[in-house]
Design a protein around this motif. Structure first.
Motif, mmCIF file in Angstrom:
data_model
loop_
_atom_site.group_PDB
_atom_site.id
_atom_site.type_symbol
_atom_site.label_atom_id
_atom_site.label_comp_id
_atom_site.label_asym_id
_atom_site.label_seq_id
_atom_site.Cartn_x
_atom_site.Cartn_y
_atom_site.Cartn_z
ATOM 1 N N LEU A 140 0.483 -1.077 -0.223
ATOM 2 C CA LEU A 140 -0.257 0.078 0.221
ATOM 3 C C LEU A 140 0.682 1.020 -0.010
ATOM 4 O O LEU A 140 0.776 2.020 -0.971
ATOM 5 C CB LEU A 140 -1.128 -0.305 1.262
ATOM 6 N N LEU A 141 2.357 1.153 0.817
ATOM 7 C CA LEU A 141 3.235 2.066 0.628
ATOM 8 C C LEU A 141 3.620 2.290 -0.513
ATOM 9 O O LEU A 141 3.987 3.368 -1.146
ATOM 10 C CB LEU A 141 3.521 1.694 1.283
ATOM 11 N N PHE A 142 3.796 1.280 -0.888
ATOM 12 C CA PHE A 142 4.275 1.504 -3.040
ATOM 13 C C PHE A 142 2.977 1.880 -3.156
ATOM 14 O O PHE A 142 3.711 3.018 -4.907
ATOM 15 C CB PHE A 142 4.569 0.227 -3.327
ATOM 16 N N TYR A 143 1.595 1.770 -3.327
ATOM 17 C CA TYR A 143 1.055 2.652 -4.365
ATOM 18 C C TYR A 143 0.804 4.281 -3.942
ATOM 19 O O TYR A 143 0.828 4.756 -4.794
ATOM 20 C CB TYR A 143 -0.426 1.742 -3.939
ATOM 21 N N ALA A 144 1.246 4.166 -2.997
ATOM 22 C CA ALA A 144 1.032 6.155 -2.788
ATOM 23 C C ALA A 144 1.915 6.272 -3.180
ATOM 24 O O ALA A 144 2.019 7.609 -3.818
ATOM 25 C CB ALA A 144 1.876 5.990 -1.044
ATOM 26 N N VAL A 145 3.748 6.128 -3.583
ATOM 27 C CA VAL A 145 4.507 6.257 -3.834
ATOM 28 C C VAL A 145 4.328 6.290 -5.772
ATOM 29 O O VAL A 145 4.691 7.008 -6.191
ATOM 30 C CB VAL A 145 5.765 5.381 -4.011
ATOM 31 N N ALA A 146 4.036 5.403 -6.041
ATOM 32 C CA ALA A 146 3.445 5.416 -7.914
ATOM 33 C C ALA A 146 2.481 6.091 -7.548
ATOM 34 O O ALA A 146 2.311 7.052 -9.109
ATOM 35 C CB ALA A 146 2.580 3.954 -7.704
ATOM 36 N N ILE A 147 0.845 6.752 -6.793
ATOM 37 C CA ILE A 147 0.373 7.901 -6.975
ATOM 38 C C ILE A 147 0.848 9.343 -7.329
ATOM 39 O O ILE A 147 0.675 10.192 -7.995
ATOM 40 C CB ILE A 147 -1.300 7.982 -6.205
ATOM 41 N N ALA A 148 1.978 9.259 -6.406
ATOM 42 C CA ALA A 148 3.253 10.798 -5.824
ATOM 43 C C ALA A 148 3.677 10.852 -7.560
ATOM 44 O O ALA A 148 3.947 11.706 -7.721
ATOM 45 C CB ALA A 148 4.296 10.081 -5.326
ATOM 46 N N ALA A 149 4.660 9.737 -7.948
ATOM 47 C CA ALA A 149 4.507 9.572 -9.460
ATOM 48 C C ALA A 149 3.557 10.070 -10.844
ATOM 49 O O ALA A 149 3.896 10.971 -11.078
ATOM 50 C CB ALA A 149 5.620 8.046 -9.380
ATOM 51 N N LEU A 150 2.582 9.438 -10.126
ATOM 52 C CA LEU A 150 1.512 10.201 -10.983
ATOM 53 C C LEU A 150 1.175 11.301 -11.157
ATOM 54 O O LEU A 150 1.048 12.306 -12.501
ATOM 55 C CB LEU A 150 0.184 9.563 -11.233
ATOM 56 N N VAL A 151 1.125 12.326 -9.744
ATOM 57 C CA VAL A 151 0.738 13.707 -10.465
ATOM 58 C C VAL A 151 1.919 14.137 -10.653
ATOM 59 O O VAL A 151 1.744 14.997 -10.824
ATOM 60 C CB VAL A 151 0.308 13.674 -8.252
ATOM 61 N N ALA A 152 2.908 14.041 -10.238
ATOM 62 C CA ALA A 152 4.274 14.688 -10.399
ATOM 63 C C ALA A 152 4.070 14.324 -11.911
ATOM 64 O O ALA A 152 4.769 15.229 -12.809
ATOM 65 C CB ALA A 152 5.264 14.430 -10.270
#
Length: 433
Positions: A140-152
Motif C-alpha cells: 500500500l505504501l508502494f501505491y502511495a509512491v506510485a500515485i505521487a509519481a503519477l501526480v508529478a
C-alpha cells in the motif's frame, strides 16, 4: 444504477479503451512500414488513449478493489464510485480531444480531471488507513509512491501542454513525464500488486518476503535517480539508475518465478500471462539500459529511428503491461462476476468454475500470439538497420506482427464478452441465500 460504478466497471471500461487504442496502434504500425505515416497527433491520441483511458483507469479499478481488503475497511465504505468513473473518462476524452484538435487548454483541462480523480483515490485511501486497525502493508505504501509519481508526471504533462515548460527543456521534460508515468506509476503499481496477485493465483505463498521488501526500496529509488538523470541530461546518472532498476527487476522476477516453481498449481491463463509479463519487464529494462549504452560515445553505436523506439517501448507496453492486464482480468473477472451474481457461497463454485474455464480457453494461442507479436516488433526494427522499409522481409514481418497482435486482442475480447454474458444456472429455491 450506482452498482454500475463498481471497480469491475473501471476494469472493463479501461479494457475497452485499451482494445480500441490497440487497433489504432496497429494502423500506425502498418502506415509506418508502408511509408505513409499517419499525422503525428494520431500517435499522441493512441498513446494517451491507451495509458489514460486504458491503463490508468484499470489501475484505478484495481486500487478500489484491493485497498479495502488490505486495510480491512471494506465494510465501512460504499462500493460504487460514479464521480471517479466520470472524472477519469472525461479526463481521457479531454486529453484525446485536445490532441486531435490541437488545443493545449483542452489537453491541460483533461489532465486536471485525471489528476482530480487520482487525488480522490489517494484521499480515500488515506482516510481508510486512518480508520484501519492494521498498519498499512508495504505494497500500500508502494501505491502511495506510485500515485505521487503519477501526480508529478501529470503536472509536468499539463505544464508542457499549456506551454509553461521552457521550450529548450521540452525534450528532457518529455522523458521525465513519460518515465514518471510508465515506470513511476504503472510499473510500481503492477509490481506492488503482483507480489499479492500471483501467489493468490498460484495458491502458494510468496517465495521470499525479504526480497520483496528489497524490491520495494530498489525500484522507487531507481525511478527517482532515472528521472533526475533525464532532468539534468546526465547519461551517467541514467546508467546508474538503469543498473539499479535492472537489479530490482531481476530480483522481483526471481521471486515470482521461484514462487511458481514451488507451486503445485497446474497453471491457467492468469498465471501464464503474469509470468510472461515478468519476463518482458526484465527484457524491456535490459533493452533500455542498452539504449543508454548506445549513446555513451561521441556518436551512437547503432542508429536509432522511430521503428527502433517503437519496438523498445512496446516491449514494456505490450509485453509487460498488456500481458499483465490480460492475466489480471483472467483472474479477477470470473471471481468478481461470481461474487456479485451468486450471493450464496455454497452455490457459487460451479458458476465460478464455468467462468474460469471460459477465460482459460485457447490460452496457449492467446499468449503465444501476443508474445510473438511483441517480438515481431523487435524483428521489424532489427531488419530496418540493413533492409529498406519497402522490402518484402519488412512488409511480411509487419503484416505477420499485425495478425498476431490482432488475433490475441480479438480472442481475449471475445472470451471476456462470453464470460460477461454467461449467467448462473437457475437454482431451486430452498429458502437460503
Amino acid at each position: 444504477m450506482t452498482a454500475f460504478y463498481r471497480p469491475l466497471t473501471f476494469l472493463l471500461t479501461g479494457c475497452a479503451w485499451l482494445m480500441l487504442s490497440s487497433l489504432l496502434g496497429l494502423a500506425l504500425l502498418i502506415g509506418l512500414v508502408r511509408g505513409s505515416g499517419l499525422p503525428p497527433w494520431i500517435r499522441l491520441v493512441h498513446v494517451h488513449a491507451a495509458l489514460v483511458g486504458g491503463v490508468a483507469q484499470m489501475i484505478m479499478g484495481a486500487m478500489l478493489s484491493f485497498i479495502p481488503p488490505l486495510l480491512m475497511t471494506g465494510h465501512k465504505r460504499r462500493d460504487s464510485h460514479p464521480v471517479l468513473f466520470w472524472l477519469v473518462n472525461a479526463g481521457a476524452l479531454g486529453v484525446i480531444a485536445g490532441f486531435a484538435l490541437q488545443i493545449p487548454a483542452v489537453i491541460g483541462g483533461g489532465g486536471l480531471l485525471v489528476l482530480a480523480a487520482f487525488t480522490g483515490v489517494a484521499r480515500d485511501a488515506w482516510r481508510q488507513s486512518r480508520q484501519s486497525l492494521n498498519a498499512p502493508p508495504l505494497n500500500l505504501l508502494f501505491y502511495a509512491v506510485a500515485i505521487a509519481a503519477l501526480v508529478a508526471g501529470l503536472l509536468l504533462g499539463i505544464g508542457m501542454a499549456v506551454r509553461l515548460v521552457d521550450p529548450s527543456w521540452y525534450g528532457h521534460a518529455r522523458l521525465v513525464h513519460l518515465h514518471l508515468n510508465l515506470l513511476g506509476f504503472v510499473t510500481l503499481t503492477i509490481v506492488g500488486t503482483m507480489h499479492n496477485l500471483l501467489p493468490t493465483v498460484l495458491q502458494q505463498p510468496l517465495y521470499s518476503p525479504r526480497s520483496a521488501r528489497l524490491v520495494f526500496v530498489l525500484l522507487p529509488v531507481s525511478v527517482v535517480i532515472l528521472v533526475t538523470g533525464f532532468a539534468l541530461s546526465s547519461l551517467t546518472i541514467e546508467l546508474v539508475a538503469g543498473a539499479l532498476l535492472l537489479t530490482g527487476t531481476v530480483l522481483y522476477a526471481f521471486n515470482l518465478f521461484a514462487t511458481w516453481r514451488r507451486s503445485t498449481h497446474e497453471g491457467n491463463a492468469a498465471s501464464d500471462h503474469l509470468l510472461v509479463a515478468t519476463f518482458f519487464l526484465v527484457l524491456a529494462v535490459i533493452m533500455g539500459l542498452l539504449v543508454g549504452v548506445n549513446y555513451t560515445g561521441e556518436a551512437p553505436l547503432m542508429p536509432m529511428g522511430t521503428l527502433h523506439l517503437v519496438a523498445y517501448t512496446h516491449l514494456a507496453l505490450i509485453g509487460f503491461v498488456l500481458q499483465t492486464i490480460f492475466g489480471a482480468l483472467s483472474h479477477l473477472v470470473p471471481i468478481t462476476l461470481a461474487v456479485s451474481r451468486v450471493p450464496n457461497t455454497k452455490k457459487r463454485s460451479p458458476y465460478l468454475a464455468r467462468l474460469s474455464r471460459i477465460m482459460d480457453r485457447w490460452r496457449f494461442v492467446q499468449i503465444t500470439s501476443l508474445s510473438l507479436g511483441t517480438m515481431g516488433l523487435a524483428v521489424i526494427a532489427s531488419l530496418a538497420w540493413t533492409t529498406p522499409l519497402g522490402s518484402p522481409a519488412i512488409q511480411t514481418s509487419a503484416w505477420a506482427t499485425f495478425g498476431l497482435l490482432l488475433a490475441a486482442i480479438t480472442l481475449f475480447a471475445l472470451k471476456l464478452t462470453w464470460a460477461l454474458h454467461t449467467r448462473p444456472e437457475s437454482q431451486p429455491t430452498d429458502g437460503t441465500r
